[in-house]
Design an enzyme around this catalytic site. Structure first.
Site, PDB file in Angstrom:
ATOM      1  N   HIS A  72       1.826   4.410  -3.022  1.00 51.86           N
ATOM      2  CA  HIS A  72       1.725   5.863  -2.874  1.00 51.86           C
ATOM      3  C   HIS A  72       2.876   6.600  -3.569  1.00 51.86           C
ATOM      4  O   HIS A  72       2.778   7.814  -3.776  1.00 51.86           O
ATOM      5  CB  HIS A  72       1.684   6.247  -1.397  1.00 51.86           C
ATOM      6  CG  HIS A  72       0.310   6.195  -0.801  1.00 51.86           C
ATOM      7  ND1 HIS A  72      -0.775   6.826  -1.367  1.00 51.86           N
ATOM      8  CD2 HIS A  72      -0.162   5.578   0.320  1.00 51.86           C
ATOM      9  CE1 HIS A  72      -1.846   6.630  -0.633  1.00 51.86           C
ATOM     10  NE2 HIS A  72      -1.510   5.862   0.402  1.00 51.86           N
TER      11      HIS A  72
ATOM     12  N   GLU B 127      -5.729   7.620  -2.024  1.00 50.95           N
ATOM     13  CA  GLU B 127      -5.972   6.459  -1.157  1.00 50.95           C
ATOM     14  C   GLU B 127      -6.715   5.363  -1.904  1.00 50.95           C
ATOM     15  O   GLU B 127      -6.474   4.171  -1.693  1.00 50.95           O
ATOM     16  CB  GLU B 127      -6.769   6.885   0.080  1.00 50.95           C
ATOM     17  CG  GLU B 127      -5.961   7.643   1.102  1.00 50.95           C
ATOM     18  CD  GLU B 127      -4.770   6.850   1.628  1.00 50.95           C
ATOM     19  OE1 GLU B 127      -4.876   5.610   1.747  1.00 50.95           O
ATOM     20  OE2 GLU B 127      -3.732   7.472   1.905  1.00 50.95           O
TER      21      GLU B 127
ATOM     22  N   HIS C 240       0.829  -1.206   0.000  1.00 51.61           N
ATOM     23  CA  HIS C 240       0.000   0.000   0.000  1.00 51.61           C
ATOM     24  C   HIS C 240       0.863   1.256   0.000  1.00 51.61           C
ATOM     25  O   HIS C 240       0.629   2.184  -0.796  1.00 51.61           O
ATOM     26  CB  HIS C 240      -0.907  -0.011   1.234  1.00 51.61           C
ATOM     27  CG  HIS C 240      -1.840   1.151   1.316  1.00 51.61           C
ATOM     28  ND1 HIS C 240      -3.156   1.089   0.916  1.00 51.61           N
ATOM     29  CD2 HIS C 240      -1.647   2.441   1.748  1.00 51.61           C
ATOM     30  CE1 HIS C 240      -3.729   2.274   1.091  1.00 51.61           C
ATOM     31  NE2 HIS C 240      -2.830   3.110   1.598  1.00 51.61           N
ATOM     32  N   GLU C 241       1.882   1.284   0.863  1.00 52.69           N
ATOM     33  CA  GLU C 241       2.729   2.475   0.949  1.00 52.69           C
ATOM     34  C   GLU C 241       3.603   2.634  -0.289  1.00 52.69           C
ATOM     35  O   GLU C 241       3.863   3.756  -0.736  1.00 52.69           O
ATOM     36  CB  GLU C 241       3.589   2.420   2.211  1.00 52.69           C
ATOM     37  CG  GLU C 241       2.809   2.255   3.516  1.00 52.69           C
ATOM     38  CD  GLU C 241       1.737   3.309   3.714  1.00 52.69           C
ATOM     39  OE1 GLU C 241       1.831   4.394   3.098  1.00 52.69           O
ATOM     40  OE2 GLU C 241       0.792   3.056   4.479  1.00 52.69           O
TER      41      GLU C 241
END
Length: 742
Positions: free
Chosen positions: A487, A506, A483-484
Site C-alpha cells: 500500500h 486494494e 499486503h500493507e
C-alpha cells in the site's frame, strides 16, 4: 439541511468545498488527556484558492461573483461520499538553519534513519464569543466548508502571518510589487509565497509554517458546526481570493468521536489510536477529506511522560521534556497526502529491539538493486506536484531496506522479536526487488490493541498490525505485512481520485502480497512460486464467484458511465464474472497444487462410496495414502467436498483425523464447520460451538447455516452460542445474527 446518516450503513457526505479553497498544509498542536479521553488544542490551516475559482476568474469578475453567490446559497455544494468500511500554541521559539527544522528543541532525524453542552455552538453562524444572526449578512459572504464531526469548536481566528519576524522576505517577490498595501491582501500573498516555495527549500518552509502558526490572531471569524461540517466565514468577504488564507481553530475531540478509539492495550494500559473507518479523520481535526485534497502536515503532540506518540511522519521523533511529567513529540511530512491518511497512536508502547542484524537475501535471482530500469524511470521529472521526491534521489534508489522500528505492548514483546522483526527486512527487500525505490523514508510497525477491527492498516510511515497475525508461524504475519507494505505504492503514493475507486488500490495490494511473499521466502523456486500464486488465485476466484451468486445485480457494477474502452464495460459496468476471468479460472485449475488437491478429493469421494456400500460391515483398508497438504490446499479440498451431496459420518471422521482439522487455522476450521453443519455430523458440533465463540469475526455465516436446515439440535446450538457471545460481539455482527435467529 445536513442529512441524517448512519455511519454503520450509509455513505457519508464529503462537505468540504475543495474546488473553491484547498488546504495546502496543516499545523497541529495538541494535548492528549487520558483522564478525560479528549485531544484538544489548535490546528492552523494554510489555504490556496481552488480550481473552480481560478477557472471562473478568467471569465471576468462579474461572472465569478455570480458563481460564488450561488455557491453560498447551497451551503457547501461540493458533496461526495465516503464509503462505510472499512494545539496549544508552541511555547518555545524555533530557529531555522540550512540543516535542520527543530520542534521544541528536537533534532531532525529524517535523514538518519462538536456539540457537548457548549453554549457557543448555537445553531447558525456564530463567533467564538457571541451568537450572530445569520440573516444580518444574508448569503453574500463566502463560506469555507470543512469536513468535521463530533468536535467541539471553541474559536476560529485569522492568523497575522505578517507579524512573523523575517517574513518580509516573502513580500519582496516581484509578484508583490503591484499588490495593494492593504494588510489582508499582504497576508494572503505571504501565504501564497510560502506554500509555493520550491521543494529544495522544504526545511525553510517548515520553519516558517511553524512561526506563522504561532503568530498572533488578527480577528475572530464567524463559524457554525453541523453534523458533518464546520462552516467559516468573514463578514464582508465574498470570494475565496479575499478570504483569510491562514486560519487557526481551537477545538476539542469528544470521547465518543468515531475517528479515534480510546481503549486499553493487551497489557491493560490506556491508549488511543486513530481508526479512520468509517468517517476518516473528521472527528480528529477539521479537514478536507476528499482524496483529491492533498496536503502536508506537521504536528506537536504533548502527553504524559509514560506514553509514546507514534504518527505519520518522515522523522523518527524523539520526545522533548517540556515540564516535569510532560513530553512533546514532533512529526512532519513533506509529501502531500490526503488528510484521511493522517494516523496517530498514543500508548505505553515498548520498542522491540533486535539482538542481531538479520541477513537479507542479496542473491541476484531475487534482488535487482539499482537496475537500469529503475534509473530509466526517473531520468525525467515525475508528474506529481512538487515535493522532495525519493524517486528523484540516487541515495533512496539504492536503499533496499528503509529504517524501521517495531512497537508493541509489553506482553507481546517476545512474540514480536521471534517473528515480526525477522520478517520486516525480508518483506521490505522483496518489495524493493519488485517495485524499486520505497516511496517513504522510514517505517514504524505497531501491534495495535485487540479491538482493532482488521488484520492490518497502512498509513504513511506507519503500519498497524493486529495481534492475530503473530501466532501460528510466519505465513499469516508475512502475507499481511507484505499486503500493507504494498500500500505504500498503491493507496498512498498513488491514490484514487475519489472513494469509489478505492478498490483499485486494494486490488494491486492483494496481487503484490503474493509476489512479495514468494520473494520474501527466498528458498522458493520459480515453479513453486507460480504454483502458490495460482492456488491463491483460484481460492479468490471461488470466493468472488460465490459473492456474485449471492449479491444483487446492482451491487456487482463497480462504477457507471464509462464509454472509452469495451474492457471497461465488461469489467466495471456489467454484472456477473467477465468472460476472460472465467477462462482464467479454468487455467488455474490446471496448477500443480490444485491438481494435487483434485487427486485427494477423488480419493475421499471413493472412500465415501465404499463406506456407504459396506454399510455396517467392517471397513476395508483404504486405497493408497493421503498426502500432506498446505493450509491453502486444505481450504480448497474442503470447499470441493462441500459440493458433494452426502458425506458419511465415518468419512467426516476420517477427514478430521487425517488432517488434524481442529488444529488448523481459522480459514480451514471454518470450512470444516460448514461440512459439519451441512451433513449434521453431531459428533463435531463441539467444533462449531468453539468456532462461534472464539472466532466471532468469521462465524456470522455459520449462524445462518445452522438456522436454514431447520434442524432442532442445530438451531438450539445457534441460540446457545449467540446467548454466550452476544455481549462481546461487534454491534453490527450481533444485529445481523439476531435477525437470522429471531
Amino acid at each position: 439541511m445536513e442529512p441524517q446518516l448512519d455511519p454503520m450503513k450509509d455513505d457519508l457526505p464529503l462537505m468540504a468545498n475543495t474546488s473553491h479553497m484547498l488546504v495546502k498544509h496543516y499545523v497541529l498542536d495538541l494535548d492528549v488527556d487520558f483522564k478525560s479521553q479528549v485531544i484538544e488544542g489548535f490546528i492552523v490551516l494554510f489555504l490556496e484558492t481552488g480550481s473552480r475559482y481560478r477557472r471562473a476568474s478568467s471569465t471576468g469578475e462579474e461572472g465569478c461573483q455570480s458563481q460564488f453567490d450561488e455557491t453560498c446559497k447551497i451551503r457547501g455544494s461540493e458533496q461526495g461520499h465516503v464509503p462505510v468500511s472499512n494545539a496549544s500554541a508552541c511555547s518555545s521559539k524555533m530557529e531555522y538553519n540550512d540543516f535542520a527544522v527543530c520542534g521544541k528543541g528536537e533534532k531532525d532525524t529524517s535523514d538518519k534513519n462538536g456539540n457537548h453542552s457548549n453554549e457557543e455552538q448555537a445553531s447558525g453562524i456564530s463567533s467564538s464569543k457571541n451568537c450572530c444572526d445569520i440573516e444580518n449578512h444574508g448569503n453574500e459572504d463566502f463560506l469555507l466548508v470543512l469536513d468535521c464531526c463530533d468536535l467541539s469548536v471553541l474559536k476560529v481566528e485569522e492568523v497575522d502571518v505578517a507579524a512573523v519576524s523575517g517574513i518580509e522576505k516573502f513580500t519582496r517577490s516581484a509578484k508583490l510589487t503591484d499588490v495593494s498595501k492593504e494588510l489582508a491582501n499582504l497576508r494572503n500573498q505571504i501565504v501564497h509565497e510560502l506554500v509555493t516555495l520550491p521543494s529544495d527549500r522544504w526545511k525553510e518552509q517548515l520553519y516558517y509554517y511553524t512561526c506563522c502558526s504561532q503568530a498572533p490572531g488578527c480577528g475572530e471569524l464567524l463559524f457554525a458546526t453541523g453534523t458533518w461540517s464546520l462552516e467559516i466565514r468573514k463578514s464582508g468577504i465574498r470570494t475565496p481570493a479575499d478570504f483569510p488564507h491562514a486560519i487557526r481553530i481551537q477545538y476539542k475531540t469528544k470521547p465518543e468521536g468515531r475517528s479515534v478509539t480510546w481503549t486499553t492495550d493487551q497489557s491493560g494500559r490506556p491508549c488511543v489510536y486513530t481508526m479512520g473507518s468509517p468517517i476518516n479523520n473528521r472527528a480528529l481535526f477539521p479537514c478536507q477529506e476528499p482524496p483529491i485534497a492533498l496536503s502536508t502536515w506537521q504536528a506537536s503532540v504533548r502527553t504524559a511522560a509514560s506514553f509514546v506518540v507514534l504518527m505519520s511522519g518522515e522523522n523518527s521523533a524523539e520526545p522533548v521534556q517540556l515540564q516535569e511529567g510532560i513530553m512533546s513529540w514532533y512529526y512532519y511530512v513533506t509529501m502531500p497526502m490526503p488528510a484521511s491518511t493522517f494516523t496517530i497512536a498514543v500508548g505505553c508502547w515498548q520498542e522491540v529491539k533486535q539482538s542481531f542484524t538479520p541477513a537479507v537475501q542479496t542473491n541476484n535471482e531475487f534482488s535487482l538493486p539499482c537496475s537500469q530500469a529503475d534509473f530509466r524511470w526517473h531520468e525525467e521529472s515525475c508528474g506529481h506536484v512538487e515535493y522532495p521526491c525519493r524517486f528523484q534521489s540516487p541515495a533512496a534508489r539504492l536503499q533496499r531496506v528503509i529504517p524501521y522500528r517495531v512497537f508493541a505492548p509489553w506482553c507481546l514483546m517476545k512474540c514480536c522479536e521471534e517473528h515480526l522483526l525477522q520478517l520486516i527486512p525480508q518483506c521490505l527487500s522483496a518489495a524493493y526487488t519488485t517495485l524499486g525505490t520505497h516511496p517513504f523514508s522510514r517505517l514504524d510497525v505497531l501491534i495495535v490493541p485487540s479491538n482493532f477491527s482488521s488484520l492490518g492498516m497502512a498509513s504513511p510511515h506507519i503500519i498497524f498490525l493486529s495481534q492475530s497475525v503473530l501466532p501460528g508461524g510466519r505465513h499469516l504475519c508475512g502475507t499481511r505485512l507484505c499486503h500493507e507494505i504494498a500500500h505504500a505504492w498503491f493507496g498512498l503514493a498513488i491514490g484514487a481520485r475519489d472513494w469509489t475507486e478505492e478498490w483499485i488500490s486494494e486490488g494491486f495490494a492483494t496481487f503484490l502480497e503474493d509476489v512479495f511473499w514468494a520473494r520474501a521466502q527466498q528458498q522458493l523456486s520459480h515453479d513453486e512460486e507460480k504454483a502458490q500464486q495460482e492456488l491463491k488465485a483460484l481460492l479468490r476466484w471461488r470466493r468472488l464467484r460465490d459473492e456474485v451468486q449471492n449479491s444483487e445485480e446492482e451491487l456487482q457494477v463497480l462504477r457507471s458511465g464509462l464509454t472509452v474502452e469495451s474492457i471497461f464495460t465488461n469489467w466495471l459496468d456489467s454484472s456477473g464474472i467477465p468472460k476472460p476471468l472465467l477462462e482464467e479460472g479454468e487455467t488455474w485449475k490446471e496448477s500443480r497444487l490444485v491438481q494435487q488437491v483434485s487427486g485427494e478429493v477423488t480419493k475421499w469421494i471413493r472412500t465415501n462410496q465404499r463406506i456407504r456400500k459396506s454399510g455396517k460391515k467392517k471397513r476395508r483398508q483404504d486405497e493408497g495414502t493421503f498426502q500432506k497438504l498446505l493450509p491453502d490446499q486444505l481450504v480448497l479440498l474442503l470447499e470441493y467436498l462441500l459440493e458433494e451431496k452426502t458425506l458419511c459420518p465415518r468419512t467426516l471422521q476420517g477427514l478430521e483425523k487425517t488432517y488434524q482439522l481442529r488444529d488448523q487455522d481459522a480459514e480451514v476450521r471454518h470450512r470444516w464447520c460448514e461440512l459439519v453443519v451441512k451433513h449434521k455430523y453431531v459428533s463435531a458440533y463441539g467444533d462449531v460451538e468453539k468456532f462461534l465463540r472464539e472466532d466471532q469475526a468469521m462465524g456470522v455465516y455459520l449462524y445462518g447455516e445452522l438456522m436454514v436446515n431447520e434442524d432442532a439440535k442445530q438451531q438450539e446450538l445457534a441460540y446457545k452460542c449467540f446467548a454466550a457471545a452476544r455481549e462481546q460481539m461487534d454491534v453490527s455482527s450481533a444485529k445481523v445474527v439476531a435477525e437470522m435467529l429471531f
